[in-house]
Scaffold this motif. Structure first.
Motif, PDB file in Angstrom:
ATOM      1  N   ARG A  95      42.696  50.888  62.371  1.00 12.15           N
ATOM      2  CA  ARG A  95      42.549  49.514  61.921  1.00 12.15           C
ATOM      3  C   ARG A  95      41.873  48.690  63.010  1.00 12.15           C
ATOM      4  NH1 ARG A  95      45.508  47.876  57.597  1.00 12.15           N
ATOM      5  NH2 ARG A  95      45.608  45.760  58.434  1.00 12.15           N
ATOM      6  N   ASP A  96      40.597  48.435  62.806  1.00  6.81           N
ATOM      7  CA  ASP A  96      39.842  47.547  63.677  1.00  6.81           C
ATOM      8  C   ASP A  96      40.045  47.882  65.165  1.00  6.81           C
ATOM      9  OD1 ASP A  96      38.095  45.490  64.198  1.00  6.81           O
ATOM     10  OD2 ASP A  96      39.671  43.976  64.296  1.00  6.81           O
ATOM     11  N   PRO A  97      39.598  49.059  65.630  1.00  7.50           N
ATOM     12  CA  PRO A  97      39.799  49.428  67.037  1.00  7.50           C
ATOM     13  C   PRO A  97      39.098  48.471  67.980  1.00  7.50           C
ATOM     14  CG  PRO A  97      38.181  50.864  66.005  1.00  7.50           C
ATOM     15  CD  PRO A  97      38.776  50.032  64.902  1.00  7.50           C
ATOM     16  N   GLN A  98      39.755  48.145  69.093  1.00 10.91           N
ATOM     17  CA  GLN A  98      39.185  47.232  70.067  1.00 10.91           C
ATOM     18  C   GLN A  98      38.410  47.965  71.156  1.00 10.91           C
ATOM     19  OE1 GLN A  98      39.312  43.781  69.614  1.00 10.91           O
ATOM     20  NE2 GLN A  98      39.974  44.662  67.674  1.00 10.91           N
ATOM     21  N   VAL A  99      38.664  49.257  71.320  1.00  6.56           N
ATOM     22  CA  VAL A  99      37.961  50.069  72.307  1.00  6.56           C
ATOM     23  C   VAL A  99      37.452  51.326  71.615  1.00  6.56           C
ATOM     24  CG1 VAL A  99      38.110  51.280  74.519  1.00  6.56           C
ATOM     25  CG2 VAL A  99      39.508  49.242  74.122  1.00  6.56           C
ATOM     26  N   VAL A 100      36.171  51.639  71.800  1.00  7.84           N
ATOM     27  CA  VAL A 100      35.588  52.849  71.212  1.00  7.84           C
ATOM     28  C   VAL A 100      34.755  53.552  72.273  1.00  7.84           C
ATOM     29  CG1 VAL A 100      35.556  51.931  68.864  1.00  7.84           C
ATOM     30  CG2 VAL A 100      33.560  51.597  70.333  1.00  7.84           C
ATOM     31  N   ALA A 101      34.622  54.874  72.120  1.00  8.77           N
ATOM     32  CA  ALA A 101      33.798  55.664  73.039  1.00  8.77           C
ATOM     33  C   ALA A 101      32.614  56.232  72.271  1.00  8.77           C
ATOM     34  CB  ALA A 101      34.621  56.788  73.662  1.00  8.77           C
ATOM     35  N   LEU A 102      31.463  56.257  72.926  1.00  7.63           N
ATOM     36  CA  LEU A 102      30.231  56.741  72.310  1.00  7.63           C
ATOM     37  C   LEU A 102      29.601  57.806  73.183  1.00  7.63           C
ATOM     38  CD1 LEU A 102      27.389  54.684  70.679  1.00  7.63           C
ATOM     39  CD2 LEU A 102      26.848  56.128  72.655  1.00  7.63           C
ATOM     40  N   ALA A 103      29.044  58.843  72.536  1.00  2.00           N
ATOM     41  CA  ALA A 103      28.303  59.874  73.263  1.00  2.00           C
ATOM     42  C   ALA A 103      27.182  60.387  72.378  1.00  2.00           C
ATOM     43  CB  ALA A 103      29.217  61.022  73.677  1.00  2.00           C
ATOM     44  N   CYS A 104      26.080  60.760  73.005  1.00  2.00           N
ATOM     45  CA  CYS A 104      24.918  61.290  72.285  1.00  2.00           C
ATOM     46  C   CYS A 104      24.559  62.660  72.857  1.00  2.00           C
ATOM     47  CB  CYS A 104      23.712  60.368  72.443  1.00  2.00           C
ATOM     48  SG  CYS A 104      23.927  58.699  71.800  1.00  2.00           S
ATOM     49  N   LYS A 105      23.851  63.446  72.057  1.00  2.00           N
ATOM     50  CA  LYS A 105      23.203  64.650  72.537  1.00  2.00           C
ATOM     51  C   LYS A 105      21.714  64.513  72.258  1.00  2.00           C
ATOM     52  CE  LYS A 105      26.687  66.523  74.322  1.00  2.00           C
ATOM     53  NZ  LYS A 105      26.753  66.562  75.792  1.00  2.00           N
ATOM     54  N   MET A 106      20.927  64.844  73.273  1.00  2.00           N
ATOM     55  CA  MET A 106      19.498  64.596  73.221  1.00  2.00           C
ATOM     56  C   MET A 106      18.707  65.866  72.947  1.00  2.00           C
ATOM     57  SD  MET A 106      19.506  61.354  73.868  1.00  2.00           S
ATOM     58  CE  MET A 106      20.655  60.142  74.562  1.00  2.00           C
ATOM     59  N   SER A 114      10.136  67.038  77.395  1.00  2.00           N
ATOM     60  CA  SER A 114      11.002  66.422  78.409  1.00  2.00           C
ATOM     61  C   SER A 114      11.472  65.025  78.035  1.00  2.00           C
ATOM     62  CB  SER A 114      10.273  66.363  79.756  1.00  2.00           C
ATOM     63  OG  SER A 114       9.115  65.546  79.658  1.00  2.00           O
ATOM     64  N   LEU A 115      10.907  64.434  76.980  1.00  2.00           N
ATOM     65  CA  LEU A 115      11.300  63.090  76.569  1.00  2.00           C
ATOM     66  C   LEU A 115      12.600  63.153  75.769  1.00  2.00           C
ATOM     67  CD1 LEU A 115      10.617  60.054  76.281  1.00  2.00           C
ATOM     68  CD2 LEU A 115       9.364  60.648  74.186  1.00  2.00           C
ATOM     69  N   ASP A 116      13.626  62.453  76.241  1.00  2.00           N
ATOM     70  CA  ASP A 116      14.920  62.469  75.555  1.00  2.00           C
ATOM     71  C   ASP A 116      14.863  61.681  74.251  1.00  2.00           C
ATOM     72  OD1 ASP A 116      16.126  64.027  77.446  1.00  2.00           O
ATOM     73  OD2 ASP A 116      17.127  62.384  78.486  1.00  2.00           O
ATOM     74  N   LEU A 117      15.303  62.334  73.179  1.00  2.00           N
ATOM     75  CA  LEU A 117      15.423  61.696  71.867  1.00  2.00           C
ATOM     76  C   LEU A 117      16.828  61.962  71.347  1.00  2.00           C
ATOM     77  CD1 LEU A 117      12.094  63.042  70.301  1.00  2.00           C
ATOM     78  CD2 LEU A 117      12.435  60.795  71.353  1.00  2.00           C
ATOM     79  N   CYS A 118      17.480  60.946  70.824  1.00  2.00           N
ATOM     80  CA  CYS A 118      18.838  61.142  70.317  1.00  2.00           C
ATOM     81  C   CYS A 118      18.799  62.010  69.058  1.00  2.00           C
ATOM     82  CB  CYS A 118      19.479  59.784  69.998  1.00  2.00           C
ATOM     83  SG  CYS A 118      21.169  59.948  69.371  1.00  2.00           S
ATOM     84  N   LEU A 202      22.375  54.119  75.034  1.00  2.00           N
ATOM     85  CA  LEU A 202      22.028  52.940  74.244  1.00  2.00           C
ATOM     86  C   LEU A 202      20.511  52.744  74.176  1.00  2.00           C
ATOM     87  CD1 LEU A 202      24.773  50.396  75.403  1.00  2.00           C
ATOM     88  CD2 LEU A 202      24.708  51.738  73.295  1.00  2.00           C
ATOM     89  N   ASP A 203      19.829  53.082  75.254  1.00  2.00           N
ATOM     90  CA  ASP A 203      18.373  52.974  75.252  1.00  2.00           C
ATOM     91  C   ASP A 203      17.759  53.936  74.244  1.00  2.00           C
ATOM     92  OD1 ASP A 203      15.764  52.091  76.500  1.00  2.00           O
ATOM     93  OD2 ASP A 203      15.679  54.232  76.934  1.00  2.00           O
ATOM     94  N   ARG A 204      18.265  55.158  74.187  1.00  2.00           N
ATOM     95  CA  ARG A 204      17.730  56.139  73.245  1.00  2.00           C
ATOM     96  C   ARG A 204      18.078  55.777  71.798  1.00  2.00           C
ATOM     97  NH1 ARG A 204      13.577  57.824  75.065  1.00  2.00           N
ATOM     98  NH2 ARG A 204      13.848  55.800  76.048  1.00  2.00           N
ATOM     99  N   LEU A 205      19.203  55.090  71.618  1.00  2.00           N
ATOM    100  CA  LEU A 205      19.589  54.627  70.282  1.00  2.00           C
ATOM    101  C   LEU A 205      18.919  53.303  69.919  1.00  2.00           C
ATOM    102  CD1 LEU A 205      23.424  55.384  70.416  1.00  2.00           C
ATOM    103  CD2 LEU A 205      21.789  56.444  68.832  1.00  2.00           C
ATOM    104  N   GLN A 206      18.268  52.683  70.897  1.00  2.00           N
ATOM    105  CA  GLN A 206      17.639  51.369  70.723  1.00  2.00           C
ATOM    106  C   GLN A 206      18.679  50.313  70.312  1.00  2.00           C
ATOM    107  OE1 GLN A 206      14.158  51.670  68.183  1.00  2.00           O
ATOM    108  NE2 GLN A 206      13.498  53.586  69.174  1.00  2.00           N
ATOM    109  N   VAL A 207      19.869  50.425  70.922  1.00  2.00           N
ATOM    110  CA  VAL A 207      20.971  49.499  70.665  1.00  2.00           C
ATOM    111  C   VAL A 207      21.136  48.587  71.877  1.00  2.00           C
ATOM    112  CG1 VAL A 207      23.471  49.301  70.370  1.00  2.00           C
ATOM    113  CG2 VAL A 207      22.198  51.017  69.072  1.00  2.00           C
ATOM    114  N   GLU A 208      21.235  47.303  71.641  1.00  2.00           N
ATOM    115  CA  GLU A 208      21.505  46.344  72.706  1.00  2.00           C
ATOM    116  C   GLU A 208      22.987  45.973  72.668  1.00  2.00           C
ATOM    117  OE1 GLU A 208      18.999  42.954  72.475  1.00  2.00           O
ATOM    118  OE2 GLU A 208      17.134  44.107  72.504  1.00  2.00           O
TER     119      GLU A 208
END
Length: 319
Positions: A95-106, A114-118, A202-208
């Motif tokens: 229910r509406d978490p206040q803390v979340v963790a994010l991870a990507c694989k490139m 060699s260019l990282d893409l999510c 966040l840069d690879r996801l284009q998220v600010e």
């Protein structure tokens, strides 16, 4: 004048009360190549090798370490993770978490790969429930799927969620209805975001997302090397949680859980409250006014120690 030493938030030896700039410095003090011998002898009998606490007796240490050492316990969830890749935010388990963790694989793009893409992204809540998981279709062709570490095959990305849709859903979820300019800690509905190397993800996801709401285990001073360089997530998990990750094909869920557990462990530390409000300033503006320079120069070392504080925002303040 700036004071940034002997803060109540800094790791401290439970034997000789030495203040250290990081847990790695404390680890070297206790069990490094050139430790303080008296502290090492006591730590070998009464110290926890994960949180570096000193217990009252060997029995207390044994009981404590059984709880302090975590196990991965992720196999069942990892097996079912591929079923949860619809690309939608799922809040049925939290229910509406206040803390979340994010991870990507490139995966790799460009002429040499060699260019990282999510290629895959995962978000979990404080209870390690999966909130969001998706394979991501990059905006440019993939030239190296890096299968040995990512486990991603071409067919996984053929009909995957386009990056633009993933970016919009994650952005909306993190801000939780708050305008970006209005986001502040403990003020509003926006969520604290935990991760390892968040700037890159966040840069690879284009998220600010505002730095003030990020908790990055790669940049948190108590978890960095003595040389102030970042430790790998694999090392931090093994050293401070007691189990191994990233063996063979890597999974973003496993990384999310590791960073969340590291965050919760750092957040749960009990530190004495400081009397000076700047100590809890997330922007770390703990410079003394220039007009106090002469006053500070007249103080004794004991008086200076009484008003010194950390130059970073301690995660215990999130509690």
């Amino acid at each position: 004048m700036r004071t940034s030493f002997h803060s109540v938030h800094e790791p401290m030896c439970g034997i000789c009360n030495k203040h250290c700039r990081s847990f790695e410095s404390l680890r070297e003090h206790l069990i490094g190549p050139l430790p303080k011998q008296e502290c090492k002898n006591i730590f070998n009998v009464q110290g926890c090798r994960f949180c570096l606490a000193i217990l009252d007796s060997p029995n207390a240490r044994r009981f404590h370490q059984e709880r302090c050492q975590l196990s991965s316990g992720l196999n069942a969830r990892l097996a079912n993770l591929s079923l949860r890749d619809s690309g939608t935010i799922d809040l049925t388990s939290a229910r509406d978490p206040q803390v979340v963790a994010l991870a990507c694989k490139m995966v790799g793009g460009g002429s040499d790969g060699s260019l990282d893409l999510c290629g895959r992204v995962c978000i979990v809540d404080e209870n390690e429930n999966i909130i969001f998981h998706a394979y991501v279709k990059p905006p440019i062709p993939v030239t190296n799927y890096r299968y040995e570490t990512t486990g991603i095959r071409p067919e996984y990305l053929r009909d995957a969620v386009p990056l633009r849709q993933v970016q919009r859903r994650i952005q909306d979820f993190l801000c939780n209805g708050e305008p970006m300019w209005k986001i502040r800690p403990r003020n509003g509905r926006a969520r604290i975001l935990v991760g390892h190397g968040l700037d890159h993800d966040l840069d690879r996801l284009q998220v600010e997302y505002p730095a003030i709401m990020r908790r990055d285990t790669a940049k948190y001073p108590p978890l960095m090397k003595t040389s102030k360089l970042s430790n790998s997530l694999k090392y931090l998990t093994q050293a401070y949680l007691g189990y191994d990750i990233q063996t063979g094909i890597q999974d973003p869920y496993e990384d999310c859980v590791a960073t969340m557990r590291l965050y919760m462990r750092m957040k749960s530390q009990t530190h004495r409250r400081e009397d000076y409000p700047l100590a809890s300033d997330p922007q770390n503006r703990n410079n003394f006014a220039s007009w106090r320079q002469s006053e500070l120069e007249r103080m004794t070392p004991e008086e200076l120690l009484a008003i010194s504080r950390s130059d970073y925002y301690c995660w215990c303040l999130d509690a």
